[in-house]
Design an enzyme around this catalytic site. Sequence first.
Site, PDB file in Angstrom:
ATOM      1  N   ALA A  71      36.086  49.902 -19.130  1.00  0.00           N
ATOM      2  CA  ALA A  71      36.814  50.770 -20.047  1.00  0.00           C
ATOM      3  C   ALA A  71      37.391  51.912 -19.223  1.00  0.00           C
ATOM      4  CB  ALA A  71      35.859  51.292 -21.110  1.00  0.00           C
ATOM      5  N   GLY A 117      33.293  47.181 -19.308  1.00  0.00           N
ATOM      6  CA  GLY A 117      34.072  46.502 -20.347  1.00  0.00           C
ATOM      7  C   GLY A 117      34.810  45.279 -19.829  1.00  0.00           C
ATOM      8  N   GLU A 120      32.349  42.606 -19.938  1.00  0.00           N
ATOM      9  CA  GLU A 120      32.124  42.294 -21.365  1.00  0.00           C
ATOM     10  C   GLU A 120      33.264  41.423 -21.919  1.00  0.00           C
ATOM     11  OE1 GLU A 120      31.376  46.513 -22.068  1.00  0.00           O
ATOM     12  OE2 GLU A 120      29.458  45.956 -22.976  1.00  0.00           O
ATOM     13  N   GLU A 140      27.390  50.990 -16.435  1.00  0.00           N
ATOM     14  CA  GLU A 140      27.491  52.102 -17.377  1.00  0.00           C
ATOM     15  C   GLU A 140      26.391  53.151 -17.232  1.00  0.00           C
ATOM     16  OE1 GLU A 140      28.215  48.979 -18.091  1.00  0.00           O
ATOM     17  OE2 GLU A 140      29.821  48.843 -19.571  1.00  0.00           O
TER      18      GLU A 140
HETATM   19  C1  LIG Z   1      31.931  50.421 -23.198  1.00  0.00           C
HETATM   20  C2  LIG Z   1      32.451  50.211 -21.838  1.00  0.00           C
HETATM   21  C3  LIG Z   1      32.176  51.142 -20.860  1.00  0.00           C
HETATM   22  C4  LIG Z   1      32.703  50.980 -19.489  1.00  0.00           C
HETATM   23  O1  LIG Z   1      33.336  50.001 -19.159  1.00  0.00           O
HETATM   24  S1  LIG Z   1      32.422  52.274 -18.436  1.00  0.00           S
HETATM   25  C5  LIG Z   1      33.325  51.867 -16.969  1.00  0.00           C
HETATM   26  C6  LIG Z   1      32.591  50.852 -16.145  1.00  0.00           C
HETATM   27  N1  LIG Z   1      33.309  50.653 -14.892  1.00  0.00           N
HETATM   28  C7  LIG Z   1      33.058  51.360 -13.809  1.00  0.00           C
HETATM   29  O2  LIG Z   1      32.214  52.255 -13.787  1.00  0.00           O
HETATM   30  C8  LIG Z   1      33.885  51.043 -12.586  1.00  0.00           C
HETATM   31  C9  LIG Z   1      34.739  52.218 -12.195  1.00  0.00           C
HETATM   32  N2  LIG Z   1      35.500  51.941 -10.982  1.00  0.00           N
HETATM   33  C10 LIG Z   1      34.918  51.948  -9.766  1.00  0.00           C
HETATM   34  O3  LIG Z   1      33.733  52.128  -9.599  1.00  0.00           O
HETATM   35  C11 LIG Z   1      35.827  51.742  -8.600  1.00  0.00           C
HETATM   36  O4  LIG Z   1      37.145  51.990  -9.004  1.00  0.00           O
HETATM   37  C12 LIG Z   1      35.763  50.337  -7.988  1.00  0.00           C
HETATM   38  C13 LIG Z   1      34.366  50.116  -7.366  1.00  0.00           C
HETATM   39  C14 LIG Z   1      36.035  49.272  -9.030  1.00  0.00           C
HETATM   40  C15 LIG Z   1      36.838  50.239  -6.857  1.00  0.00           C
HETATM   41  O5  LIG Z   1      36.695  51.298  -5.982  1.00  0.00           O
HETATM   42  P1  LIG Z   1      37.900  51.638  -4.958  1.00  0.00           P
HETATM   43  O6  LIG Z   1      38.244  50.428  -4.197  1.00  0.00           O
HETATM   44  O7  LIG Z   1      37.457  52.826  -4.153  1.00  0.00           O
HETATM   45  O8  LIG Z   1      39.143  51.990  -5.860  1.00  0.00           O
HETATM   46  P2  LIG Z   1      39.406  53.335  -6.685  1.00  0.00           P
HETATM   47  O9  LIG Z   1      40.195  54.274  -5.849  1.00  0.00           O
HETATM   48  O10 LIG Z   1      38.123  53.852  -7.250  1.00  0.00           O
HETATM   49  O11 LIG Z   1      40.277  52.773  -7.918  1.00  0.00           O
HETATM   50  C16 LIG Z   1      41.684  52.620  -7.864  1.00  0.00           C
HETATM   51  C17 LIG Z   1      42.284  53.366  -9.054  1.00  0.00           C
HETATM   52  O12 LIG Z   1      41.775  52.772 -10.243  1.00  0.00           O
HETATM   53  C18 LIG Z   1      41.189  53.750 -11.064  1.00  0.00           C
HETATM   54  N3  LIG Z   1      40.087  53.148 -11.829  1.00  0.00           N
HETATM   55  C19 LIG Z   1      39.195  52.231 -11.406  1.00  0.00           C
HETATM   56  N4  LIG Z   1      38.338  51.926 -12.371  1.00  0.00           N
HETATM   57  C20 LIG Z   1      38.693  52.678 -13.436  1.00  0.00           C
HETATM   58  C21 LIG Z   1      38.176  52.804 -14.747  1.00  0.00           C
HETATM   59  N5  LIG Z   1      37.130  52.074 -15.187  1.00  0.00           N
HETATM   60  N6  LIG Z   1      38.761  53.695 -15.578  1.00  0.00           N
HETATM   61  C22 LIG Z   1      39.834  54.420 -15.180  1.00  0.00           C
HETATM   62  N7  LIG Z   1      40.375  54.314 -13.947  1.00  0.00           N
HETATM   63  C23 LIG Z   1      39.803  53.453 -13.090  1.00  0.00           C
HETATM   64  C24 LIG Z   1      40.689  54.788 -10.080  1.00  0.00           C
HETATM   65  O13 LIG Z   1      40.486  56.042 -10.721  1.00  0.00           O
HETATM   66  C25 LIG Z   1      41.815  54.824  -9.095  1.00  0.00           C
HETATM   67  O14 LIG Z   1      42.868  55.575  -9.641  1.00  0.00           O
HETATM   68  P3  LIG Z   1      43.679  56.637  -8.720  1.00  0.00           P
HETATM   69  O15 LIG Z   1      44.356  55.805  -7.682  1.00  0.00           O
HETATM   70  O16 LIG Z   1      44.648  57.302  -9.662  1.00  0.00           O
HETATM   71  O17 LIG Z   1      42.682  57.574  -8.150  1.00  0.00           O
END
Ligand SMILES: C/C=C/C(=O)SCCNC(=O)CCNC(=O)[C@H](O)C(C)(C)COP(=O)(O)OP(=O)(O)OC[C@H]1O[C@@H](n2cnc3c(N)ncnc32)[C@H](O)[C@@H]1OP(=O)(O)O
Length: 264
Positions: A71, A117, A120, A140
């Site tokens: 998400a 998500g 999911e 999460e």
């Molecule tokens: C009910 C449901 C709840 C949920 O789903 S909670 C969310 C669960 N997901 C996560 O916690 C994963 C979040 N993302 C990460 O941990 C990392 O990303 C990765 C490990 C997947 C990849 O890391 P890296 O290779 O360093 O890439 P990067 O610079 O972090 O990501 C590239 C761009 O993508 C955006 N992004 C990644 N995941 C999300 C997300 N889940 N929500 C919003 N943005 C996201 C970042 O911020 C960034 O953006 P910019 O280039 O502008 O800094």
Amino acid sequence: MTLLEAEFDHLQLDQHGPIAVLTINRPKALNALNGDTLSEIAQAVELIIDEAEIGAMIVTGSGERAFVAGADISELADLDSTFAGRELSLAGQDVMATVANLPFPTIAAINGFALGGGLELALACDVRVASPTAKLGLPEVGLGLIPGFGGTQRLPRLIGAGRALDLMLTGRQVGAQEALVMGLVNYVAEDVLSRSRELAQQMLKNAPMSLGLVKEAVRRGLDAPLDHALEIEADLFGMTVTTKDFKEGTRAFLEKRPASFQGE
Ligand SMILES: C/C=C/C(=O)SCCNC(=O)CCNC(=O)[C@H](O)C(C)(C)COP(=O)(O)OP(=O)(O)OC[C@H]1O[C@@H](n2cnc3c(N)ncnc32)[C@H](O)[C@@H]1OP(=O)(O)O
């Protein structure tokens, strides 16, 4: 509106004969599911249901890096009431249920990160194909949340409570091979889309109503005690024997020729 005319801001919807391919298309945010994207998935699924020619759906992510990284955390960060959090969870669950309840096969082609998500969404599909570099997890708890789009329920039903709790309590990411061993994905393939298409085509050789009824039997049976679940199976088996496809399938076998199913 037909599938080919449909336009979305955060999705791409393509049709390859009887197979719809739904691509989550926010690559700069690793295809994170913001509210608009979730609504578009629900709209796209409605269009797919209405397209009589479609018999299977593949879900994938745009770009090289991610299926869906969860998400959208920038939207989640604004949540500030129990009510708003619950509503967001219910809305996400609703979209996942729409996918899970489709009456034809669905395949998640996991081409990279499938986190939160995103996993999911993959869990709402029937079969999962992962690329060798895919990473899957429910991180999460590291954000002060719990999985809220069905993960706490669908993951233990798929891989058992022990493995699911390990993943949800550590928040760790598993690679494709480990996911395969634990039954979280069905296949690992270099080209997830072409492997998913092959699987869809293999499924589509079978009687369409049987595919829908198998899904219904599994879905309803998983939530029922065994004796009730077996009754559900018998009821749905009973429905199959009145179909033209049953007559055709059995006749084709006895006549030693391939069956030609009409979905009736
Ligand atoms: C009910 C449901 C709840 C949920 O789903 S909670 C969310 C669960 N997901 C996560 O916690 C994963 C979040 N993302 C990460 O941990 C990392 O990303 C990765 C490990 C997947 C990849 O890391 P890296 O290779 O360093 O890439 P990067 O610079 O972090 O990501 C590239 C761009 O993508 C955006 N992004 C990644 N995941 C999300 C997300 N889940 N929500 C919003 N943005 C996201 C970042 O911020 C960034 O953006 P910019 O280039 O502008 O800094």
